[in-house]
Design a protein around this motif. Structure first.
Motif, PDB file in Angstrom:
ATOM      1  N   ILE A  81       0.778  -1.256  -0.059  1.00 35.22           N
ATOM      2  CA  ILE A  81      -0.165   0.154   0.063  1.00 35.22           C
ATOM      3  C   ILE A  81       0.986   1.159  -0.208  1.00 35.22           C
ATOM      4  CG2 ILE A  81      -1.710   1.310   1.284  1.00 35.22           C
ATOM      5  CD1 ILE A  81      -2.925  -1.269   2.017  1.00 35.22           C
ATOM      6  N   ALA A  82       1.746   1.349   1.098  1.00 35.53           N
ATOM      7  CA  ALA A  82       2.443   2.550   1.057  1.00 35.53           C
ATOM      8  C   ALA A  82       3.382   2.743  -0.451  1.00 35.53           C
ATOM      9  CB  ALA A  82       3.608   2.506   2.215  1.00 35.53           C
ATOM     10  N   ARG A  83       4.030   1.437  -0.665  1.00 35.73           N
ATOM     11  CA  ARG A  83       4.902   1.787  -1.758  1.00 35.73           C
ATOM     12  C   ARG A  83       4.005   2.199  -3.234  1.00 35.73           C
ATOM     13  NH1 ARG A  83       7.194  -3.428  -0.195  1.00 35.73           N
ATOM     14  NH2 ARG A  83       5.666  -4.475  -1.871  1.00 35.73           N
ATOM     15  N   TRP A  84       2.824   1.606  -3.264  1.00 35.10           N
ATOM     16  CA  TRP A  84       2.020   2.001  -4.596  1.00 35.10           C
ATOM     17  C   TRP A  84       1.684   3.411  -4.382  1.00 35.10           C
ATOM     18  CZ3 TRP A  84      -2.641   3.629  -6.241  1.00 35.10           C
ATOM     19  CH2 TRP A  84      -2.965   3.333  -7.686  1.00 35.10           C
ATOM     20  N   LEU A  85       1.110   3.942  -3.120  1.00 32.17           N
ATOM     21  CA  LEU A  85       0.576   5.418  -3.021  1.00 32.17           C
ATOM     22  C   LEU A  85       1.774   6.238  -3.166  1.00 32.17           C
ATOM     23  CD1 LEU A  85      -1.821   4.813  -0.133  1.00 32.17           C
ATOM     24  CD2 LEU A  85      -2.402   5.597  -2.528  1.00 32.17           C
ATOM     25  N   THR A  86       3.201   5.626  -2.598  1.00 31.17           N
ATOM     26  CA  THR A  86       4.229   6.752  -2.911  1.00 31.17           C
ATOM     27  C   THR A  86       4.493   7.022  -4.449  1.00 31.17           C
ATOM     28  OG1 THR A  86       5.208   5.979  -0.871  1.00 31.17           O
ATOM     29  CG2 THR A  86       6.694   6.991  -2.549  1.00 31.17           C
ATOM     30  N   GLU A  87       4.175   5.935  -5.124  1.00 26.86           N
ATOM     31  CA  GLU A  87       4.501   6.129  -6.673  1.00 26.86           C
ATOM     32  C   GLU A  87       3.393   6.768  -7.292  1.00 26.86           C
ATOM     33  OE1 GLU A  87       5.254   3.154 -10.588  1.00 26.86           O
ATOM     34  OE2 GLU A  87       5.303   2.477  -8.611  1.00 26.86           O
ATOM     35  N   HIS A  88       1.852   6.565  -6.710  1.00 23.29           N
ATOM     36  CA  HIS A  88       1.044   6.813  -7.801  1.00 23.29           C
ATOM     37  C   HIS A  88       0.005   8.120  -7.249  1.00 23.29           C
ATOM     38  CE1 HIS A  88       1.378   3.580 -10.555  1.00 23.29           C
ATOM     39  NE2 HIS A  88       1.657   2.800  -9.475  1.00 23.29           N
ATOM     40  N   ALA A  89       0.155   8.213  -5.975  1.00 28.61           N
ATOM     41  CA  ALA A  89      -0.601   9.380  -5.105  1.00 28.61           C
ATOM     42  C   ALA A  89      -0.141  10.831  -5.764  1.00 28.61           C
ATOM     43  CB  ALA A  89      -0.818   9.169  -3.830  1.00 28.61           C
ATOM     44  N   ARG A  90      -1.058  11.507  -5.717  1.00 28.85           N
ATOM     45  CA  ARG A  90      -0.629  13.208  -6.141  1.00 28.85           C
ATOM     46  C   ARG A  90      -1.297  13.878  -5.118  1.00 28.85           C
ATOM     47  NH1 ARG A  90       2.200  10.399  -8.394  1.00 28.85           N
ATOM     48  NH2 ARG A  90       2.443  10.228 -10.668  1.00 28.85           N
ATOM     49  N   PRO A  91      -0.584  14.617  -4.355  1.00 25.87           N
ATOM     50  CA  PRO A  91      -1.087  15.495  -3.251  1.00 25.87           C
ATOM     51  C   PRO A  91      -2.098  16.546  -3.808  1.00 25.87           C
ATOM     52  CG  PRO A  91       1.348  16.304  -3.958  1.00 25.87           C
ATOM     53  CD  PRO A  91       1.003  14.787  -4.829  1.00 25.87           C
ATOM     54  N   LEU A  92      -3.144  16.701  -2.786  1.00 25.58           N
ATOM     55  CA  LEU A  92      -4.072  17.904  -3.121  1.00 25.58           C
ATOM     56  C   LEU A  92      -3.544  19.253  -2.335  1.00 25.58           C
ATOM     57  CD1 LEU A  92      -7.386  15.918  -2.599  1.00 25.58           C
ATOM     58  CD2 LEU A  92      -6.392  16.773  -4.862  1.00 25.58           C
ATOM     59  N   GLY A  93      -2.997  20.179  -3.241  1.00 25.74           N
ATOM     60  CA  GLY A  93      -2.564  21.508  -2.621  1.00 25.74           C
ATOM     61  C   GLY A  93      -3.465  22.187  -1.646  1.00 25.74           C
ATOM     62  N   PRO A 103       1.115  11.405   4.355  1.00 22.88           N
ATOM     63  CA  PRO A 103       0.426  12.394   5.023  1.00 22.88           C
ATOM     64  C   PRO A 103      -0.131  13.170   4.180  1.00 22.88           C
ATOM     65  CG  PRO A 103       2.859  13.171   4.446  1.00 22.88           C
ATOM     66  CD  PRO A 103       2.585  11.399   4.139  1.00 22.88           C
ATOM     67  N   GLY A 104      -1.092  14.124   4.578  1.00 29.20           N
ATOM     68  CA  GLY A 104      -2.058  15.103   4.068  1.00 29.20           C
ATOM     69  C   GLY A 104      -3.077  14.462   3.119  1.00 29.20           C
ATOM     70  N   SER A 105      -3.572  15.396   2.115  1.00 30.15           N
ATOM     71  CA  SER A 105      -4.784  14.864   1.536  1.00 30.15           C
ATOM     72  C   SER A 105      -4.116  14.647   0.071  1.00 30.15           C
ATOM     73  CB  SER A 105      -5.696  16.005   1.326  1.00 30.15           C
ATOM     74  OG  SER A 105      -6.095  16.195   2.750  1.00 30.15           O
ATOM     75  N   TYR A 106      -4.503  13.672  -0.605  1.00 32.26           N
ATOM     76  CA  TYR A 106      -4.120  13.165  -2.069  1.00 32.26           C
ATOM     77  C   TYR A 106      -5.362  12.608  -2.807  1.00 32.26           C
ATOM     78  CZ  TYR A 106      -3.428   9.001   0.561  1.00 32.26           C
ATOM     79  OH  TYR A 106      -3.482   7.718   1.526  1.00 32.26           O
TER      80      TYR A 106
END
Length: 416
Positions: free
Chosen positions: A5-17, A345-348
């Motif tokens: 989960i962490a690996r996939w999100l680190t690569e694919h998630a995009r932060p919401l500014g 961390p944060g919203s994404y």
């Protein structure tokens, strides 16, 4: 937390500014890429009372209208009462706060909803009518406006039929399964009235206008669907014949009519996560999104909104008139939300269709998890245990995660 989960999100998630409406849309560009070609986008929410969900969805609506050419916003709200709110959005008619109150549910009576409606009005103000964004309700509930419109129309064209509208008064405020009746007498009365209006449509259009006669037929259709819902039994709660499945089917049909009537239409569907899912909810109830996926395939994109921890509004009673209360919940340790919060961390936002991930490469996307799910009302003491099954890539096409939830802000009750 599984490492994948962490690996996939680190690569694919995009932060919401930011979650604030009106901000630049640069951080939403990955969402735009994911939605390229989609005709229908479902915007979900895991609670109806989270301020940040309203704000983020408002931002996404702005983006989809301005940058992606979406033409219509369809709400999980009264198909009857939303017509007057659309008149404000398109023509400036009426008081928006009062019209929001007339939708009949506290969930819409918020400052955040008023902000969205005012933005739609500002966007439409200087546009020709054929380029204005529409605002429609999908839900055949709370039909006061349709009853009033048909009574006025029939007094003008066929006074002897006005009594037939008065017989449908239980539909004014009724909700699904409110008047269970094996004979569905209300439904038969509504169908008889709709047939009468259809049979005399040409004649009535000559006496009034074609638009007025068409609107009368539309109101009669809303009443027919509402009568079916309110006269169905509350149980069984499962399967394709339940009252819950009928409601989602009617909402899906409303979206389908929008798309079929206008080949250029692109529709944003605003509803709970349970309704926009590509699968089922509750005890195997086919969702609105399930029906849209069956009809439109990958042209339907389901975006679930989840949150980490915080507060939200919800009723603590089965009484539909009970006021919503501030409801608090932590992240917990067993939910998917806890894993999403721990991973980044944060919203994404993350697109679950990315690179067509296989179950072998990304097992967490294809493994059942527990998501927290809250409706307009929750049990007084046990709401913290309200969960629903979720297999991320099977149920949704994307996830937007909000780190912290706060309560939506209610408008004064005013006149309904």
């Amino acid at each position: 937390m599984p490492d994948d989960i962490a690996r996939w999100l680190t690569e694919h998630a995009r932060p919401l500014g930011t979650l604030t409406p009106g901000a630049p849309h640069d951080d939403l560009a990955p969402l735009g890429d994911a939605l390229r070609g989609a005709r229908v986008v479902g915007l979900g929410e895991s609670t109806h009372g989270t301020r940040e969900f309203f704000q983020l969805k408002h931002r996404i609506v702005e983006f989809l209208v301005r940058e992606a050419g979406f033409t219509t916003l369809a709400l999980e709200a009264s198909a009857s009462a939303t017509r007057a709110l659309e008149a404000y959005v398109r023509h400036g008619t009426g008081d928006p706060a009062r019209l929001i109150t007339r939708l009949g549910f506290w969930t819409w009576r918020t400052e955040e909803m008023l902000d969205l409606v005012e933005w739609l009005r500002t966007h439409n103000r200087d546009l020709p009518e054929d380029r204005q964004v529409r605002l429609v309700g999908m839900d055949p509930q709370r039909c006061t406006d349709s009853l009033e419109a048909l009574a006025t129309f029939l007094h003008q064209v066929a006074p002897e039929q006005a009594e037939n509208v008065r017989e449908l008064e239980p539909l004014a405020q009724a909700h699904p399964a409110a008047h269970p009746d094996p004979r569905q007498a209300l439904l038969h009365r509504a169908e008889t009235l709709a047939t009468f209006l259809k049979d005399h449509h040409t004649e009535f259009a000559r006496h009034t206008t074609l638009k007025t006669a068409d609107e009368a037929l539309e109101h009669a259709g809303i009443l027919t669907r509402a009568a079916d819902l309110v006269t169905r039994a509350a149980g069984p709660a499962s399967g394709d014949n339940s009252v819950f499945a009928a409601r989602d089917r009617y909402m899906a049909d409303a979206v389908t009519r929008l798309l079929d009537d206008d080949p250029a239409a692109r529709v944003i569907v605003w509803a709970h996560n349970g309704h926009i899912t590509k699968g089922t909810y509750g005890d195997g109830v086919p969702a609105l999104g399930n029906r849209l996926r069956d009809r439109y395939g990958d042209d339907y994109y389901a975006l679930a909104l989840l949150f980490g921890k915080g507060t939200f509004l919800a009723r603590r009673s089965h009484n539909m008139q009970a006021p919503p209360l501030r409801t608090r919940i932590g992240t917990g340790i067993r939910s998917l939300e806890a894993r999403l919060a721990a991973a980044l961390p944060g919203s994404y936002f993350t697109n679950l269709r990315t690179n067509a991930p296989s179950p072998q490469a990304t097992p967490w996307l294809h493994t059942p998890h527990a998501q927290r799910s809250f409706g307009a009302g929750v049990p007084r003491f046990t709401y913290r245990f309200h969960i629903a099954p979720l297999t991320p890539a099977d149920d949704y096409d994307g996830l937007a995660f909000v780190a912290r939830s706060s309560c939506s802000r209610l408008l004064p009750a005013g006149e309904s």
